[in-house]
Enzyme design. Structure first.
Site, PDB file in Angstrom:
ATOM      1  N   HIS A 144      -4.325 -13.524  -6.543  1.00  0.00           N
ATOM      2  CA  HIS A 144      -5.370 -14.177  -5.743  1.00  0.00           C
ATOM      3  C   HIS A 144      -5.595 -15.612  -6.230  1.00  0.00           C
ATOM      4  O   HIS A 144      -5.855 -16.516  -5.437  1.00  0.00           O
ATOM      5  CB  HIS A 144      -6.674 -13.392  -5.823  1.00  0.00           C
ATOM      6  CG  HIS A 144      -6.516 -11.951  -5.471  1.00  0.00           C
ATOM      7  ND1 HIS A 144      -7.415 -10.989  -5.873  1.00  0.00           N
ATOM      8  CD2 HIS A 144      -5.556 -11.299  -4.765  1.00  0.00           C
ATOM      9  CE1 HIS A 144      -7.016  -9.810  -5.420  1.00  0.00           C
ATOM     10  NE2 HIS A 144      -5.884  -9.970  -4.754  1.00  0.00           N
ATOM     11  N   HIS A 179       3.872  -6.003  -3.868  1.00  0.00           N
ATOM     12  CA  HIS A 179       4.157  -7.013  -4.884  1.00  0.00           C
ATOM     13  C   HIS A 179       5.616  -6.984  -5.361  1.00  0.00           C
ATOM     14  O   HIS A 179       6.220  -8.031  -5.577  1.00  0.00           O
ATOM     15  CB  HIS A 179       3.230  -6.835  -6.089  1.00  0.00           C
ATOM     16  CG  HIS A 179       1.805  -7.168  -5.804  1.00  0.00           C
ATOM     17  ND1 HIS A 179       1.405  -8.405  -5.349  1.00  0.00           N
ATOM     18  CD2 HIS A 179       0.674  -6.416  -5.910  1.00  0.00           C
ATOM     19  CE1 HIS A 179       0.093  -8.407  -5.197  1.00  0.00           C
ATOM     20  NE2 HIS A 179      -0.375  -7.211  -5.520  1.00  0.00           N
TER      21      HIS A 179
END
Length: 270
Positions: free
Chosen positions: A72, A252
């Site tokens: 993030h 991911h």
């Protein structure tokens, strides 16, 4: 180089271990983003080759000197064009803040941002990852388009696509992390997701959500946010790519595989 204009600090609980983590951001002219974790004087450079793990989140570094949940933060750096920064962290995990990149962007703007000249890139040839139901393709094009598909066992997130465009980048940036509420206790038993709250995580609960969404299909928009942060590990800002990026049911691990290919195949065009 893009950096901030002054030192600034922020702190908050971490998502995985639920520990207070303090971060000091400092301007840099080194041309890289470096993490200094706890009392270590050995920096961890933001680079896809330094990825240690993609289990539940991105972890950079080595076993004894690592930093987790960087995605993030790196997405916020990509959105604002920040590529030169020293990051001092008191724990081995970045704070989750509100579960998106929104707070990081606010912190950067409060410090002031020195934006670099925008450099455009594309890929020398199509690059892709195909494995069963998981697909990811980056194809040269005249402009950037990112489309992300998910197929979750949830009526609002079954066979859904969301695309990034100039009008919804703010919705992408503020999209919070998410997960199925039924899986939470299991993850916590294994030492993950101990800092989950109603404020920082969208829980998928039966046919609904545990909190009000910030925008339609917020969980899919968070997948795009993660993708931006993960591809930034390549050293190329994915928001400066002239390419079509099409993703179906990835995470991911796949993002990082493609980031490595992007590092090899990206070419600067302006």
């Amino acid at each position: 180089m893009g950096t901030i204009l002054k030192d600034i600090e922020i702190s908050g609980n971490s998502l995985m271990k639920n520990r207070q983590s303090c971060v000091k951001l400092m301007p840099s002219k080194e041309g890289v983003i470096r993490f200094f974790v706890e009392d270590s004087h050995t920096p961890i450079t933001l680079d896809v080759d330094n990825v240690l793990s993609t289990n539940h989140c991105v972890v950079l570094g080595q076993k004894k000197n690592s930093i987790m949940l960087t995605e993030h933060f790196t997405a916020a750096c990509a959105i604002l064009g920040i590529d030169s920064l020293d990051v001092h962290v008191t724990k081995q995990e970045m704070p989750i803040l509100d579960g998106s990149s929104k707070k990081w962007i606010e912190v950067f703007k409060n410090a002031g941002v020195e934006r670099p000249r925008k450099e455009q890139y594309t890929v020398s040839e199509p690059i892709y990852y195909l494995n069963g139901k998981t697909h990811m393709v980056i194809i040269p094009d005249n402009e950037l388009n990112i489309s992300y598909a998910v197929n979750y066992k949830h009526p609002n997130l079954s066979n859904r696509w969301v695309s990034l465009d100039k009008k919804n980048i703010e919705e992408i940036a503020e999209a919070r992390t998410f997960g199925f509420l039924k899986d939470l206790k299991k993850y916590q038993l294994f030492g993950y997701a101990r800092g989950v709250t109603y404020e920082n995580t969208v829980g998928l609960d039966g046919d609904g959500y545990t909190t009000q969404l910030r925008s339609e299909y917020e969980p899919i928009k968070h997948k795009i946010l993660d993708l931006i942060g993960d591809l930034y590990l390549s050293g190329i800002n994915p928001l400066n790519l002239k390419a079509q990026i099409i993703v179906k049911e990835a995470g991911h691990a796949v993002h990082v595989k493609m980031s490595k290919l992007l590092k090899e195949k990206a070419i600067r065009i302006s």
